[in-house]
Design a protein around this motif. Structure first.
Motif, PDB file in Angstrom:
ATOM      1  N   HIS A 211       0.872  -1.180   0.000  1.00 58.81           N
ATOM      2  CA  HIS A 211       0.000   0.000   0.000  1.00 58.81           C
ATOM      3  C   HIS A 211       0.911   1.233   0.000  1.00 58.81           C
ATOM      4  O   HIS A 211       1.220   1.795   1.061  1.00 58.81           O
ATOM      5  N   PHE A 212       1.387   1.593  -1.176  1.00 64.59           N
ATOM      6  CA  PHE A 212       2.321   2.712  -1.276  1.00 64.59           C
ATOM      7  C   PHE A 212       1.570   4.037  -1.259  1.00 64.59           C
ATOM      8  O   PHE A 212       0.550   4.189  -1.910  1.00 64.59           O
ATOM      9  N   ALA A 213       2.149   4.966  -0.502  1.00 68.53           N
ATOM     10  CA  ALA A 213       1.537   6.293  -0.404  1.00 68.53           C
ATOM     11  C   ALA A 213       1.894   7.165  -1.604  1.00 68.53           C
ATOM     12  O   ALA A 213       1.272   8.205  -1.824  1.00 68.53           O
ATOM     13  N   THR A 214       2.902   6.752  -2.389  1.00 68.92           N
ATOM     14  CA  THR A 214       3.319   7.524  -3.559  1.00 68.92           C
ATOM     15  C   THR A 214       3.201   6.661  -4.811  1.00 68.92           C
ATOM     16  O   THR A 214       3.072   5.438  -4.740  1.00 68.92           O
ATOM     17  N   ARG A 215       3.286   7.305  -5.958  1.00 68.43           N
ATOM     18  CA  ARG A 215       3.169   6.596  -7.242  1.00 68.43           C
ATOM     19  C   ARG A 215       4.480   5.940  -7.639  1.00 68.43           C
ATOM     20  O   ARG A 215       4.506   5.120  -8.559  1.00 68.43           O
ATOM     21  N   TRP A 216       5.593   6.305  -6.971  1.00 63.20           N
ATOM     22  CA  TRP A 216       6.913   5.818  -7.361  1.00 63.20           C
ATOM     23  C   TRP A 216       7.659   5.275  -6.148  1.00 63.20           C
ATOM     24  O   TRP A 216       7.488   5.778  -5.030  1.00 63.20           O
ATOM     25  N   VAL A 217       8.492   4.256  -6.371  1.00 60.15           N
ATOM     26  CA  VAL A 217       9.292   3.653  -5.296  1.00 60.15           C
ATOM     27  C   VAL A 217      10.688   3.335  -5.833  1.00 60.15           C
ATOM     28  O   VAL A 217      10.931   3.381  -7.049  1.00 60.15           O
ATOM     29  N   ALA A 218      11.604   3.007  -4.945  1.00 58.79           N
ATOM     30  CA  ALA A 218      12.939   2.547  -5.358  1.00 58.79           C
ATOM     31  C   ALA A 218      12.812   1.141  -5.949  1.00 58.79           C
ATOM     32  O   ALA A 218      11.894   0.392  -5.602  1.00 58.79           O
ATOM     33  N   PRO A 219      13.718   0.743  -6.824  1.00 63.03           N
ATOM     34  CA  PRO A 219      13.587  -0.569  -7.479  1.00 63.03           C
ATOM     35  C   PRO A 219      13.844  -1.764  -6.566  1.00 63.03           C
ATOM     36  O   PRO A 219      13.473  -2.884  -6.921  1.00 63.03           O
ATOM     37  N   VAL A 220      14.496  -1.573  -5.446  1.00 58.84           N
ATOM     38  CA  VAL A 220      14.659  -2.631  -4.439  1.00 58.84           C
ATOM     39  C   VAL A 220      14.394  -2.021  -3.068  1.00 58.84           C
ATOM     40  O   VAL A 220      14.560  -0.811  -2.867  1.00 58.84           O
ATOM     41  N   GLU A 221      13.975  -2.862  -2.146  1.00 55.41           N
ATOM     42  CA  GLU A 221      13.562  -2.341  -0.837  1.00 55.41           C
ATOM     43  C   GLU A 221      14.745  -2.058   0.072  1.00 55.41           C
ATOM     44  O   GLU A 221      14.798  -1.038   0.748  1.00 55.41           O
ATOM     45  N   ARG A 254      11.581  -4.468  -7.911  1.00 52.17           N
ATOM     46  CA  ARG A 254      10.253  -3.874  -8.030  1.00 52.17           C
ATOM     47  C   ARG A 254      10.154  -2.908  -9.210  1.00 52.17           C
ATOM     48  O   ARG A 254      11.132  -2.234  -9.552  1.00 52.17           O
ATOM     49  N   ALA A 255       8.977  -2.841  -9.788  1.00 48.27           N
ATOM     50  CA  ALA A 255       8.691  -1.792 -10.771  1.00 48.27           C
ATOM     51  C   ALA A 255       8.635  -0.466 -10.025  1.00 48.27           C
ATOM     52  O   ALA A 255       7.923  -0.339  -9.024  1.00 48.27           O
ATOM     53  N   VAL A 256       9.386   0.527 -10.486  1.00 47.84           N
ATOM     54  CA  VAL A 256       9.415   1.799  -9.760  1.00 47.84           C
ATOM     55  C   VAL A 256       8.093   2.561  -9.895  1.00 47.84           C
ATOM     56  O   VAL A 256       7.794   3.446  -9.096  1.00 47.84           O
ATOM     57  N   GLY A 257       7.326   2.205 -10.905  1.00 49.03           N
ATOM     58  CA  GLY A 257       6.014   2.833 -11.088  1.00 49.03           C
ATOM     59  C   GLY A 257       5.178   1.970 -12.023  1.00 49.03           C
ATOM     60  O   GLY A 257       5.679   1.007 -12.620  1.00 49.03           O
ATOM     61  N   GLU A 258       3.927   2.301 -12.146  1.00 45.29           N
ATOM     62  CA  GLU A 258       3.071   1.486 -13.016  1.00 45.29           C
ATOM     63  C   GLU A 258       3.463   1.688 -14.478  1.00 45.29           C
ATOM     64  O   GLU A 258       3.950   2.745 -14.877  1.00 45.29           O
ATOM     65  N   GLU A 298       2.947  -7.313 -20.585  1.00 44.00           N
ATOM     66  CA  GLU A 298       2.163  -7.334 -19.337  1.00 44.00           C
ATOM     67  C   GLU A 298       2.141  -5.954 -18.692  1.00 44.00           C
ATOM     68  O   GLU A 298       3.121  -5.208 -18.746  1.00 44.00           O
ATOM     69  N   ARG A 299       1.014  -5.612 -18.065  1.00 42.54           N
ATOM     70  CA  ARG A 299       0.906  -4.388 -17.277  1.00 42.54           C
ATOM     71  C   ARG A 299       1.393  -4.655 -15.857  1.00 42.54           C
ATOM     72  O   ARG A 299       1.152  -5.724 -15.302  1.00 42.54           O
ATOM     73  N   VAL A 300       2.097  -3.677 -15.269  1.00 39.57           N
ATOM     74  CA  VAL A 300       2.603  -3.833 -13.900  1.00 39.57           C
ATOM     75  C   VAL A 300       2.185  -2.624 -13.074  1.00 39.57           C
ATOM     76  O   VAL A 300       1.937  -1.531 -13.611  1.00 39.57           O
ATOM     77  N   SER A 301       2.114  -2.828 -11.773  1.00 35.35           N
ATOM     78  CA  SER A 301       1.743  -1.749 -10.864  1.00 35.35           C
ATOM     79  C   SER A 301       2.958  -1.310 -10.048  1.00 35.35           C
ATOM     80  O   SER A 301       3.986  -2.003 -10.011  1.00 35.35           O
ATOM     81  N   THR A 302       2.850  -0.174  -9.410  1.00 41.89           N
ATOM     82  CA  THR A 302       3.949   0.352  -8.593  1.00 41.89           C
ATOM     83  C   THR A 302       4.321  -0.648  -7.499  1.00 41.89           C
ATOM     84  O   THR A 302       3.467  -1.119  -6.750  1.00 41.89           O
ATOM     85  N   GLY A 303       5.615  -0.964  -7.412  1.00 40.78           N
ATOM     86  CA  GLY A 303       6.104  -1.862  -6.377  1.00 40.78           C
ATOM     87  C   GLY A 303       5.951  -3.336  -6.684  1.00 40.78           C
ATOM     88  O   GLY A 303       6.397  -4.180  -5.898  1.00 40.78           O
ATOM     89  N   GLN A 304       5.347  -3.669  -7.835  1.00 38.74           N
ATOM     90  CA  GLN A 304       5.176  -5.087  -8.183  1.00 38.74           C
ATOM     91  C   GLN A 304       6.537  -5.722  -8.449  1.00 38.74           C
ATOM     92  O   GLN A 304       7.401  -5.133  -9.089  1.00 38.74           O
ATOM     93  N   TRP A 305       6.712  -6.953  -7.971  1.00 38.44           N
ATOM     94  CA  TRP A 305       7.952  -7.675  -8.245  1.00 38.44           C
ATOM     95  C   TRP A 305       7.979  -8.077  -9.724  1.00 38.44           C
ATOM     96  O   TRP A 305       7.102  -8.800 -10.200  1.00 38.44           O
ATOM     97  N   VAL A 306       9.004  -7.603 -10.425  1.00 34.86           N
ATOM     98  CA  VAL A 306       9.119  -7.912 -11.850  1.00 34.86           C
ATOM     99  C   VAL A 306      10.249  -8.897 -12.135  1.00 34.86           C
ATOM    100  O   VAL A 306      10.377  -9.402 -13.251  1.00 34.86           O
ATOM    101  N   GLY A 307      11.088  -9.149 -11.175  1.00 34.60           N
ATOM    102  CA  GLY A 307      12.190 -10.078 -11.355  1.00 34.60           C
ATOM    103  C   GLY A 307      12.982 -10.249 -10.076  1.00 34.60           C
ATOM    104  O   GLY A 307      12.588  -9.774  -9.008  1.00 34.60           O
ATOM    105  N   GLN A 308      14.124 -10.955 -10.211  1.00 33.37           N
ATOM    106  CA  GLN A 308      15.021 -11.182  -9.077  1.00 33.37           C
ATOM    107  C   GLN A 308      16.443 -10.856  -9.514  1.00 33.37           C
ATOM    108  O   GLN A 308      16.873 -11.215 -10.610  1.00 33.37           O
ATOM    109  N   SER A 309      17.161 -10.170  -8.641  1.00 35.26           N
ATOM    110  CA  SER A 309      18.501  -9.706  -8.977  1.00 35.26           C
ATOM    111  C   SER A 309      19.468 -10.873  -9.131  1.00 35.26           C
ATOM    112  O   SER A 309      19.245 -11.966  -8.613  1.00 35.26           O
ATOM    113  N   GLY A 310      20.554 -10.605  -9.866  1.00 40.56           N
ATOM    114  CA  GLY A 310      21.567 -11.631 -10.074  1.00 40.56           C
ATOM    115  C   GLY A 310      22.887 -11.011 -10.468  1.00 40.56           C
ATOM    116  O   GLY A 310      23.202  -9.879 -10.076  1.00 40.56           O
TER     117      GLY A 310
END
Length: 348
Positions: A211-221, A254-258, A298-310
């Protein structure tokens, strides 16, 4: 300059839960599929976070309980010293009374007293002093007994917490060892995909409730910043075109935004990469991945996991390479830190 940002994780605090976590089967090793392996790594990350959080909470609680036991011990020492002083005072009073006649038989005191009043006063003063000292000693002894009982309770609680924390440390280590082994297998399969130039397909992860309060986030937590935009280095033909986030293999990205997934590829210098298109004509790239969790289109939302780092492609160690572009292609990058800061995401 390296920088870090830590975000708290909300986790339950039950020891039995960790026993369950440590005993959970590793489904991916049975299925042999990328989806199962990626999900296993993501789950083990969550398990490790729970174990670490509970271990740290237990350690802090044990330290606090140990400090309480030490305070009780100090109070006991103080009470014992006070009782010793009271005993010494009583001894001085008794010696003074003896020198002044207080130690003589009552018959002799009656004969030598100059008046009945003097005799009564002397007896009364001695009795009151003796009673006061004895009462003080009894009170101190009762207080000492209570303090001793409290100190024993605190010491017992501290020992129990220490034992529990030792058990938690063992469980935490077991989960971390499983995670390290799963990371290695995930990276191995990613390297095979890059070598073949073909992605194995999306790893469908259990998405967390966000439940993000903003439309944008960092790509990893949770991360440490490493190579920044515009920095020089032997690995780049000109300048670094993105911002690197030093994170372990398998960290959810994470997707930084939708937006919409416009590219998923598994070859070249970026290794496994994803490119998202966002409103306003901007694109974000997530590179050197170990797995992808979305499909092209595919459509993605803000903060959705889109992959895993490597650490696929031209990479010297586990990290996420993050770019912001004005086209989907390389060569159109802008400073990602400034771009995110303009959207109220500061990479501290």
């Amino acid at each position: 300059m390296r920088s870090s940002r830590r975000h708290p994780l909300l986790v339950p605090a039950l020891l039995c839960a960790f026993a369950v976590l440590a005993a959970r089967p590793t489904e991916a090793s049975d299925t042999g599929g990328d989806s199962g392996l990626g999900a296993e790594v993501a789950r083990l990350y969550a398990d490790a976070a729970v174990a670490t959080r509970q271990y740290e909470a237990g350690r802090r609680e044990a330290d606090a309980q140990r400090a309480r036991a030490q305070r009780f011990e100090a109070l006991l020492d103080q009470r014992r010293a006070e009782i010793a002083v009271l005993h010494e005072d009583l001894g001085r009073i008794a010696r003074a009374q003896y020198r002044d006649g207080g130690g003589m038989p009552v018959t002799a005191q009656i004969i030598l007293a100059r008046s009945p009043d003097e005799l009564m006063r002397g007896q009364h003063v001695f009795s009151r002093t003796n009673l006061a000292v004895n009462n003080a000693i009894d009170k101190s002894r009762r207080a000492e007994a209570r303090l001793a009982a409290d100190q024993e309770k605190a010491s017992t609680a501290w020992r129990d917490l220490d034992r529990r924390n030792t058990e938690l440390a063992v469980l935490k280590k077991d989960i971390e060892e499983k995670l390290e082994e799963a990371r290695a297998r995930l990276q191995g399969r990613a390297d095979a995909s890059v070598a073949a130039g073909s992605c194995r397909g999306a790893v469908r992860l259990d998405q967390p409730e966000t439940h993000f309060a903003t439309r944008w986030v960092a790509p990893v937590e949770t991360y440490e910043l490493s190579a920044s935009y515009g920095s020089g280095g032997e690995r780049w033909a000109r300048r670094h075109t993105g911002q690197d986030f030093a994170v372990p293999i398998g960290t959810p990205v994470r997707a930084v935004g939708e937006g919409r997934v416009v590219r998923v590829s598994c070859g070249g210098p970026f290794g496994i990469e994803i490119v998202l298109e966002h409103a306003g004509g901007y694109y974000t790239q997530y590179a050197h991945l170990a797995a992808v969790a979305v499909d092209q289109g595919e459509r993605v939302s803000t903060g959705q996991w889109v992959g895993q780092s490597g650490t696929t492609g031209n990479s010297t160690g586990p990290h996420l390479h993050f770019e912001v572009r004005v086209t989907p292609e390389s060569g159109s990058a802008v400073d990602p830190s400034s771009w995110l800061a303009a959207r109220e995401v500061n990479l501290g």
